[in-house]
Design a protein around this motif. Structure first.
Motif, PDB file in Angstrom:
ATOM      1  N   VAL A  68       0.875  -1.180   0.000  1.00 57.17           N
ATOM      2  CA  VAL A  68       0.000   0.000   0.000  1.00 57.17           C
ATOM      3  C   VAL A  68       0.912   1.231   0.000  1.00 57.17           C
ATOM      4  O   VAL A  68       1.377   1.672   1.049  1.00 57.17           O
ATOM      5  N   CYS A  69       1.151   1.759  -1.191  1.00 59.36           N
ATOM      6  CA  CYS A  69       2.149   2.816  -1.386  1.00 59.36           C
ATOM      7  C   CYS A  69       1.562   4.220  -1.472  1.00 59.36           C
ATOM      8  O   CYS A  69       2.294   5.205  -1.326  1.00 59.36           O
ATOM      9  N   GLY A  70       0.273   4.353  -1.716  1.00 56.08           N
ATOM     10  CA  GLY A  70      -0.347   5.657  -1.890  1.00 56.08           C
ATOM     11  C   GLY A  70      -0.092   6.631  -0.753  1.00 56.08           C
ATOM     12  O   GLY A  70       0.323   7.773  -1.000  1.00 56.08           O
ATOM     13  N   PRO A  71      -0.320   6.233   0.499  1.00 53.79           N
ATOM     14  CA  PRO A  71      -0.076   7.169   1.600  1.00 53.79           C
ATOM     15  C   PRO A  71       1.392   7.628   1.678  1.00 53.79           C
ATOM     16  O   PRO A  71       1.664   8.790   1.979  1.00 53.79           O
ATOM     17  N   TYR A  72       2.317   6.720   1.388  1.00 55.72           N
ATOM     18  CA  TYR A  72       3.740   7.091   1.379  1.00 55.72           C
ATOM     19  C   TYR A  72       4.020   8.116   0.284  1.00 55.72           C
ATOM     20  O   TYR A  72       4.681   9.136   0.521  1.00 55.72           O
ATOM     21  N   LEU A  73       3.513   7.870  -0.912  1.00 61.38           N
ATOM     22  CA  LEU A  73       3.735   8.800  -2.024  1.00 61.38           C
ATOM     23  C   LEU A  73       3.102  10.156  -1.734  1.00 61.38           C
ATOM     24  O   LEU A  73       3.690  11.200  -2.028  1.00 61.38           O
ATOM     25  N   ASP A  74       1.911  10.154  -1.125  1.00 64.11           N
ATOM     26  CA  ASP A  74       1.266  11.411  -0.734  1.00 64.11           C
ATOM     27  C   ASP A  74       2.106  12.165   0.292  1.00 64.11           C
ATOM     28  O   ASP A  74       2.308  13.379   0.178  1.00 64.11           O
ATOM     29  N   HIS A  76       5.170  12.224   0.803  1.00 66.70           N
ATOM     30  CA  HIS A  76       6.408  12.792   0.246  1.00 66.70           C
ATOM     31  C   HIS A  76       6.138  13.636  -0.997  1.00 66.70           C
ATOM     32  O   HIS A  76       7.051  13.914  -1.773  1.00 66.70           O
ATOM     33  N   LYS A  77       4.851  14.007  -1.163  1.00 67.96           N
ATOM     34  CA  LYS A  77       4.424  14.908  -2.249  1.00 67.96           C
ATOM     35  C   LYS A  77       4.900  14.417  -3.618  1.00 67.96           C
ATOM     36  O   LYS A  77       5.405  15.179  -4.430  1.00 67.96           O
ATOM     37  N   MET A  78       4.706  13.114  -3.829  1.00 68.20           N
ATOM     38  CA  MET A  78       5.128  12.505  -5.089  1.00 68.20           C
ATOM     39  C   MET A  78       3.948  12.049  -5.936  1.00 68.20           C
ATOM     40  O   MET A  78       4.088  11.180  -6.783  1.00 68.20           O
ATOM     41  N   THR A  79       2.780  12.620  -5.686  1.00 70.88           N
ATOM     42  CA  THR A  79       1.632  12.317  -6.533  1.00 70.88           C
ATOM     43  C   THR A  79       1.176  13.610  -7.188  1.00 70.88           C
ATOM     44  O   THR A  79       1.292  14.688  -6.612  1.00 70.88           O
ATOM     45  N   GLY A  80       0.676  13.485  -8.385  1.00 69.37           N
ATOM     46  CA  GLY A  80       0.356  14.675  -9.164  1.00 69.37           C
ATOM     47  C   GLY A  80      -1.056  15.190  -9.028  1.00 69.37           C
ATOM     48  O   GLY A  80      -1.341  16.311  -9.405  1.00 69.37           O
ATOM     49  N   GLY A  81      -1.961  14.412  -8.497  1.00 70.71           N
ATOM     50  CA  GLY A  81      -3.336  14.874  -8.440  1.00 70.71           C
ATOM     51  C   GLY A  81      -4.179  14.014  -7.531  1.00 70.71           C
ATOM     52  O   GLY A  81      -3.658  13.239  -6.735  1.00 70.71           O
ATOM     53  N   ALA A  82      -5.481  14.138  -7.677  1.00 65.64           N
ATOM     54  CA  ALA A  82      -6.408  13.406  -6.826  1.00 65.64           C
ATOM     55  C   ALA A  82      -6.361  11.905  -7.092  1.00 65.64           C
ATOM     56  O   ALA A  82      -6.575  11.103  -6.194  1.00 65.64           O
ATOM     57  N   PHE A  85      -1.297   7.527  -9.917  1.00 68.31           N
ATOM     58  CA  PHE A  85      -0.934   6.541 -10.930  1.00 68.31           C
ATOM     59  C   PHE A  85      -0.695   5.199 -10.250  1.00 68.31           C
ATOM     60  O   PHE A  85      -1.153   4.164 -10.714  1.00 68.31           O
ATOM     61  N   LEU A  86       0.038   5.194  -9.139  1.00 65.87           N
ATOM     62  CA  LEU A  86       0.256   3.992  -8.338  1.00 65.87           C
ATOM     63  C   LEU A  86      -0.288   4.230  -6.938  1.00 65.87           C
ATOM     64  O   LEU A  86      -0.074   5.282  -6.353  1.00 65.87           O
ATOM     65  N   ASP A  87      -0.967   3.234  -6.414  1.00 70.58           N
ATOM     66  CA  ASP A  87      -1.486   3.318  -5.056  1.00 70.58           C
ATOM     67  C   ASP A  87      -1.201   2.011  -4.338  1.00 70.58           C
ATOM     68  O   ASP A  87      -0.376   1.955  -3.449  1.00 70.58           O
TER      69      ASP A  87
END
Length: 119
Positions: A68-74, A76-82, A85-87
């Motif tokens: 479950v990578c979405g919260p980690y990417l969020d 570290h501000k590594m997601t582009g929008g709502a 691409f990977l969660d």
């Protein structure tokens, strides 16, 4: 009894560091049945504190790790929008030698990932 075991870790290839705080679930697959057999979170080294499947618990068959990578990417501000691409990233793999050490890492970036059978 088998002496094989399973380990994993997550490396953040975009930031060049271990990925701490990623939830990982391990499932045993049998036909259409998925049975959760372990759940852990990566530590500061991007690893679980113990093997996700310890010695004596490995058996031949099909398994799936769910990262479950979405919260980690969020975080570290590594997601582009709502919509990410990977969660949640599933990695399905087979075990044919229940006496072996299987290491299945995840190399993660916001727009791609890879894995391999490590040692």
């Amino acid at each position: 009894m088998s002496e094989g075991y399973l380990t994993t870790h997550v490396l953040d290839t975009a930031r060049g560091c271990p990925a701490a705080g990623i939830s990982i679930a391990l499932y045993r697959i049998s036909g259409n049945s998925h049975t959760k057999i372990a759940e852990m979170v990566t530590n500061n080294d991007g690893r679980t504190d113990s093997p996700i499947l310890p010695k004596g618990k490995m058996s031949a068959g099909e398994y799936e790790l769910i990262f479950v990578c979405g919260p980690y990417l969020d975080a570290h501000k590594m997601t582009g929008g709502a919509v990410k691409f990977l969660d949640t990233i599933p990695i399905r793999f087979g075990v044919d030698d229940e006496a072996a050490h299987y290491h299945v890492p995840l190399l993660l970036s916001p727009y791609g990932y890879s894995t391999y059978r490590g040692s």
